[in-house]
Design a protein around this motif. Structure first.
Motif, short mmCIF file in Angstrom:
data_model
loop_
_atom_site.label_atom_id
_atom_site.label_comp_id
_atom_site.label_asym_id
_atom_site.label_seq_id
_atom_site.Cartn_x
_atom_site.Cartn_y
_atom_site.Cartn_z
N VAL A 116 0.84 -1.20 0.00
CA VAL A 116 0.00 0.00 0.00
C VAL A 116 0.88 1.25 0.00
CG1 VAL A 116 -1.82 1.26 1.22
CG2 VAL A 116 -1.87 -1.24 1.15
N SER A 117 1.91 1.26 0.82
CA SER A 117 2.83 2.41 0.88
C SER A 117 3.44 2.70 -0.48
CB SER A 117 3.95 2.14 1.88
OG SER A 117 3.46 2.06 3.18
N GLN A 118 3.87 1.66 -1.17
CA GLN A 118 4.48 1.85 -2.49
C GLN A 118 3.50 2.46 -3.48
OE1 GLN A 118 5.95 -2.14 -3.17
NE2 GLN A 118 8.01 -1.59 -2.47
N ALA A 119 2.27 1.97 -3.47
CA ALA A 119 1.25 2.51 -4.38
C ALA A 119 0.98 3.98 -4.07
CB ALA A 119 -0.03 1.69 -4.27
N PHE A 120 0.82 4.31 -2.79
CA PHE A 120 0.54 5.69 -2.40
C PHE A 120 1.71 6.61 -2.73
CE2 PHE A 120 -3.04 5.18 0.97
CZ PHE A 120 -3.75 4.37 0.11
N GLU A 121 2.93 6.14 -2.48
CA GLU A 121 4.11 6.96 -2.80
C GLU A 121 4.19 7.23 -4.30
OE1 GLU A 121 7.64 5.18 -1.10
OE2 GLU A 121 6.71 5.15 0.89
N LEU A 122 3.85 6.24 -5.11
CA LEU A 122 3.86 6.41 -6.56
C LEU A 122 2.92 7.54 -6.98
CD1 LEU A 122 4.68 5.10 -9.41
CD2 LEU A 122 2.45 3.99 -9.24
N ILE A 123 1.73 7.54 -6.44
CA ILE A 123 0.74 8.57 -6.78
C ILE A 123 1.17 9.92 -6.19
CG2 ILE A 123 -1.68 9.28 -6.59
CD1 ILE A 123 -1.00 6.77 -8.45
N GLY A 124 1.71 9.89 -4.98
CA GLY A 124 2.20 11.12 -4.37
C GLY A 124 3.28 11.79 -5.20
N ASN A 128 3.07 15.34 -6.78
CA ASN A 128 4.00 16.19 -6.03
C ASN A 128 3.46 16.56 -4.65
OD1 ASN A 128 6.48 17.47 -5.74
ND2 ASN A 128 5.68 19.44 -6.43
N ILE A 129 2.94 15.54 -3.94
CA ILE A 129 2.50 15.71 -2.56
C ILE A 129 3.09 14.58 -1.72
CG2 ILE A 129 0.38 16.98 -3.04
CD1 ILE A 129 -1.19 14.43 -2.78
N ARG A 130 3.25 14.82 -0.43
CA ARG A 130 3.79 13.79 0.48
C ARG A 130 2.62 12.89 0.89
NH1 ARG A 130 6.06 18.44 2.93
NH2 ARG A 130 4.78 18.03 4.75
N LEU A 131 2.40 11.86 0.09
CA LEU A 131 1.28 10.95 0.29
C LEU A 131 1.77 9.62 0.85
CD1 LEU A 131 -1.82 10.83 -0.30
CD2 LEU A 131 -1.22 9.65 -2.42
N GLY A 132 1.12 9.18 1.90
CA GLY A 132 1.46 7.89 2.49
C GLY A 132 0.22 7.27 3.10
N THR A 133 0.41 6.15 3.74
CA THR A 133 -0.74 5.44 4.31
C THR A 133 -1.42 6.24 5.41
OG1 THR A 133 0.70 4.23 5.82
CG2 THR A 133 0.17 3.17 3.71
N HIS A 134 -0.66 7.07 6.12
CA HIS A 134 -1.26 7.87 7.19
C HIS A 134 -2.03 9.08 6.65
CE1 HIS A 134 -0.90 6.67 11.27
NE2 HIS A 134 -0.71 7.88 11.73
N SER A 135 -1.85 9.37 5.36
CA SER A 135 -2.57 10.50 4.76
C SER A 135 -4.08 10.31 4.82
CB SER A 135 -2.14 10.70 3.30
OG SER A 135 -0.79 11.08 3.22
N MET A 136 -4.54 9.07 4.78
CA MET A 136 -5.99 8.83 4.83
C MET A 136 -6.57 9.32 6.15
SD MET A 136 -6.14 4.99 3.17
CE MET A 136 -4.91 4.33 4.29
N ARG A 137 -5.93 8.93 7.24
CA ARG A 137 -6.37 9.29 8.59
C ARG A 137 -6.27 10.81 8.80
NH1 ARG A 137 -6.91 6.93 13.77
NH2 ARG A 137 -5.49 7.80 15.30
N LYS A 138 -5.16 11.37 8.37
CA LYS A 138 -4.96 12.82 8.51
C LYS A 138 -5.96 13.60 7.68
CE LYS A 138 -0.08 12.79 9.73
NZ LYS A 138 1.20 13.47 9.53
N THR A 139 -6.26 13.11 6.48
CA THR A 139 -7.21 13.78 5.61
C THR A 139 -8.60 13.80 6.23
OG1 THR A 139 -5.93 13.21 3.65
CG2 THR A 139 -8.27 13.72 3.30
#
Length: 186
Positions: A116-124, A128-139
Motif C-alpha cells: 500500500v505504501s508503495q502505491a501511495f508513494e507512486l501517486i504522491g 508532487n505531494i507527500r502521500l502515504g498510508t497515514h494520509s488517509m487518517r490525517k485527511t
C-alpha cells in the motif's frame, strides 16, 4: 521516513482515488476510499475482516493503543465493502492479498502495508505531494475539523488524548498561526 500530509483539496482526494485505480489497482483505490472514511491506522485497516462488520458497524481493537474502535459505516463505505465482498465472496479479510489465492495450504493474509505504501508513494510523486498510508487518517481529521471547527470531535474520532497532538497531526498548527498573523492587524 518523511512525514506525510493530509490532502486538503477534495478534488485531489478524488484524483488520488482515480489514479490509484488506473496506475495500481481497484483494490488500492478501495483502500484509499475506505481508509479515508474509517480514519484507521493502516495496520488496523488492513487487518479488518468481514466478520468485524455487523449491522453497518465496524468493531475492532486497535493494534497500537489496544483501544476499542466502534465505527458506524457511512453509505459510501458500505457500498465499497459490499462491492468487495461480492467480487471476493470467499475472502476473510476486507483487503486480502491475492498472492496466496492459488495455494490451498497457505492461510489467507491481508495485503501488506509495504504494498500500500508503495502505491501511495507512486501517486504522491506524480502529484508532487507527500502521500502515504497515514494520509488517509490525517485527511479525514482535517476535513472534519474544517467542517466543524470542533477539535474535540476530531480528537474523539482519531482517539487522541491531546488537542495539540491532534492539531499537529492534521496539519493545522502552522496554518492557524499564519492565518492569525495575516487576519489580526493591530
Amino acid at each position: 521516513m518523511a512525514e506525510v500530509q493530509a490532502v486538503k483539496e477534495l478534488d485531489t482526494v478524488r484524483l488520488i482515488s482515480h489514479l490509484l485505480e488506473r496506475r495500481c489497482s481497484k483494490q488500492m483505490s478501495h483502500i484509499w476510499n475506505i481508509g479515508i472514511n474509517l480514519a484507521l491506522r493502516i495496520s488496523d485497516l488492513l487487518s479488518v475482516k468481514f466478520s468485524d462488520i455487523n449491522n453497518g458497524r465496524l468493531i475492532l481493537k486497535e493494534g497500537k493503543t489496544g483501544k476499542r474502535a466502534e465505527i458506524k459505516l457511512n453509505a459510501k463505505t458500505m457500498i465499497l465493502i459490499n462491492d468487495i465482498q461480492l467480487s471476493h465472496p470467499n475472502h476473510i479479510f476486507l483487503f486480502q492479498s491475492y498472492r496466496n489465492n492459488k495455494s490451498l495450504y497457505v492461510p489467507p493474509k491481508p495485503l501488506t502495508r509495504r504494498a500500500v505504501s508503495q502505491a501511495f508513494e507512486l501517486i504522491g510523486e506524480e502529484l508532487n505531494i507527500r502521500l502515504g498510508t497515514h494520509s488517509m487518517r490525517k485527511t479525514r481529521g482535517y476535513h472534519l475539523y474544517k467542517k466543524t471547527k470542533d477539535i474535540t470531535r476530531v480528537m474523539k474520532m482519531l482517539r487522541h488524548s491531546s488537542e495539540g497532538v491532534t492539531l499537529r497531526y492534521i496539519g493545522l498548527t502552522q496554518d492557524v498561526i499564519d492565518r492569525d498573523f495575516v487576519e489580526l492587524e493591530l
